[in-house]
Design a protein around this motif. Structure first.
Motif, PDB file in Angstrom:
ATOM      1  N   GLY A  93       0.040   9.569  -4.627  1.00  0.00           N
ATOM      2  CA  GLY A  93      -1.019   9.777  -3.659  1.00  0.00           C
ATOM      3  C   GLY A  93      -2.380   9.214  -3.986  1.00  0.00           C
ATOM      4  N   ARG A  94      -2.464   8.209  -4.818  1.00  0.00           N
ATOM      5  CA  ARG A  94      -3.754   7.559  -5.096  1.00  0.00           C
ATOM      6  C   ARG A  94      -3.963   6.467  -4.035  1.00  0.00           C
ATOM      7  NH1 ARG A  94      -4.044   6.186 -11.286  1.00  0.00           N
ATOM      8  NH2 ARG A  94      -6.182   5.729 -10.697  1.00  0.00           N
ATOM      9  N   TRP A  95      -4.275   6.918  -2.808  1.00  0.00           N
ATOM     10  CA  TRP A  95      -4.290   6.022  -1.661  1.00  0.00           C
ATOM     11  C   TRP A  95      -5.447   5.040  -1.682  1.00  0.00           C
ATOM     12  CZ3 TRP A  95       0.067   5.469   0.608  1.00  0.00           C
ATOM     13  CH2 TRP A  95       0.985   6.505   0.584  1.00  0.00           C
ATOM     14  N   SER A  99      -4.318   2.292  -3.864  1.00  0.00           N
ATOM     15  CA  SER A  99      -3.205   1.546  -3.273  1.00  0.00           C
ATOM     16  C   SER A  99      -3.681   0.630  -2.151  1.00  0.00           C
ATOM     17  CB  SER A  99      -2.114   2.488  -2.779  1.00  0.00           C
ATOM     18  OG  SER A  99      -2.582   3.284  -1.721  1.00  0.00           O
ATOM     19  N   VAL A 100      -4.659   1.062  -1.362  1.00  0.00           N
ATOM     20  CA  VAL A 100      -5.205   0.202  -0.304  1.00  0.00           C
ATOM     21  C   VAL A 100      -5.877  -1.017  -0.918  1.00  0.00           C
ATOM     22  CG1 VAL A 100      -6.991   0.072   1.480  1.00  0.00           C
ATOM     23  CG2 VAL A 100      -5.445   2.030   1.406  1.00  0.00           C
ATOM     24  N   SER A 157       2.351   6.244  -7.045  1.00  0.00           N
ATOM     25  CA  SER A 157       1.235   6.734  -7.863  1.00  0.00           C
ATOM     26  C   SER A 157       0.841   8.158  -7.490  1.00  0.00           C
ATOM     27  CB  SER A 157       0.035   5.800  -7.731  1.00  0.00           C
ATOM     28  OG  SER A 157      -0.476   5.850  -6.415  1.00  0.00           O
ATOM     29  N   GLY A 196       1.007   3.746  -3.158  1.00  0.00           N
ATOM     30  CA  GLY A 196       0.531   5.100  -2.873  1.00  0.00           C
ATOM     31  C   GLY A 196       1.578   6.152  -3.160  1.00  0.00           C
ATOM     32  N   TRP A 197       2.816   5.866  -2.783  1.00  0.00           N
ATOM     33  CA  TRP A 197       3.904   6.813  -3.019  1.00  0.00           C
ATOM     34  C   TRP A 197       4.229   6.928  -4.507  1.00  0.00           C
ATOM     35  CZ3 TRP A 197       9.383   5.450  -3.793  1.00  0.00           C
ATOM     36  CH2 TRP A 197      10.196   6.573  -3.893  1.00  0.00           C
ATOM     37  N   THR A 226       0.823  -1.210   0.000  1.00  0.00           N
ATOM     38  CA  THR A 226       0.000   0.000   0.000  1.00  0.00           C
ATOM     39  C   THR A 226       0.855   1.257   0.000  1.00  0.00           C
ATOM     40  OG1 THR A 226      -1.794  -1.153   1.133  1.00  0.00           O
ATOM     41  CG2 THR A 226      -1.789   1.240   1.273  1.00  0.00           C
ATOM     42  N   LEU A 227       1.872   1.288   0.860  1.00  0.00           N
ATOM     43  CA  LEU A 227       2.744   2.464   0.930  1.00  0.00           C
ATOM     44  C   LEU A 227       3.518   2.687  -0.370  1.00  0.00           C
ATOM     45  CD1 LEU A 227       4.122   2.182   4.572  1.00  0.00           C
ATOM     46  CD2 LEU A 227       2.447   3.822   3.691  1.00  0.00           C
TER      47      LEU A 227
END
Length: 156
Positions: free
Chosen positions: A118-120, A123-124, A116, A113-114, A109-110
């Motif tokens: 900030g597409r959290w 990513s989750v 991309s 997210g990083w 996930t981290l």
């Protein structure tokens, strides 16, 4: 510079063929349905298939050249390499304590997210699905035990 899909497809198909060829003589394991070469052969076969499909798609589109996608900062490349190394070291240190599912989901996930920007939410979701698929492949299909860590009390 961006390498087109035709070149990448051919390269991936060749890597897959080398993997299948290299794993053809792996020894059989006693009392096991699947030998040591099963997993590499499966991965190599999928690489060949998907590489050929990627190359054919590029050929059909006429995308046969190289294209510049703009400059990239060398510091960003080194930062990405450092992040991968840090993730591997973090996994080795944290997996026995927290367990594979927690650490794999967190790290995936981290990283997504990083990378991309900030597409959290995405990513989750991808982190959870990827962790579940890896868990099922290794624990259920291949019978490779992965550490449960803090989840051991919950599962058992």
């Amino acid at each position: 510079m961006r390498v087109n899909d035709l070149v990448m497809g051919v390269v991936m198909a060749l890597i897959g063929a080398i993997t299948v060829w290299g794993s053809r003589n792996f020894p059989a394991m006693p009392r096991q349905e699947f030998g040591a070469g099963t997993f590499p052969t499966l991965i190599g076969g999928l690489l060949m298939l998907l590489g050929v499909l990627l190359a054919l798609r590029a050929w059909k589109r006429g995308d046969l050249g190289f294209s510049w996608q703009g400059e990239f900062a060398a510091s960003r490349v080194f930062l990405c390499i450092a992040a991968v190394i840090l993730a591997v070291v973090g996994y080795l240190l944290l997996a026995p304590l927290l367990g594979f599912p927690v650490v794999a989901w967190l790290m995936t996930t981290l990283m997504i997210g990083w990378l991309s920007s900030g597409r959290w939410g995405l990513s989750v979701l991808v982190g959870g699905v990827a962790t579940l698929l890896i868990w099922l492949a290794f624990v259920e299909l291949l019978r490779v035990p992965l550490p449960l860590g803090v989840l051991e009390r919950v599962v058992y």
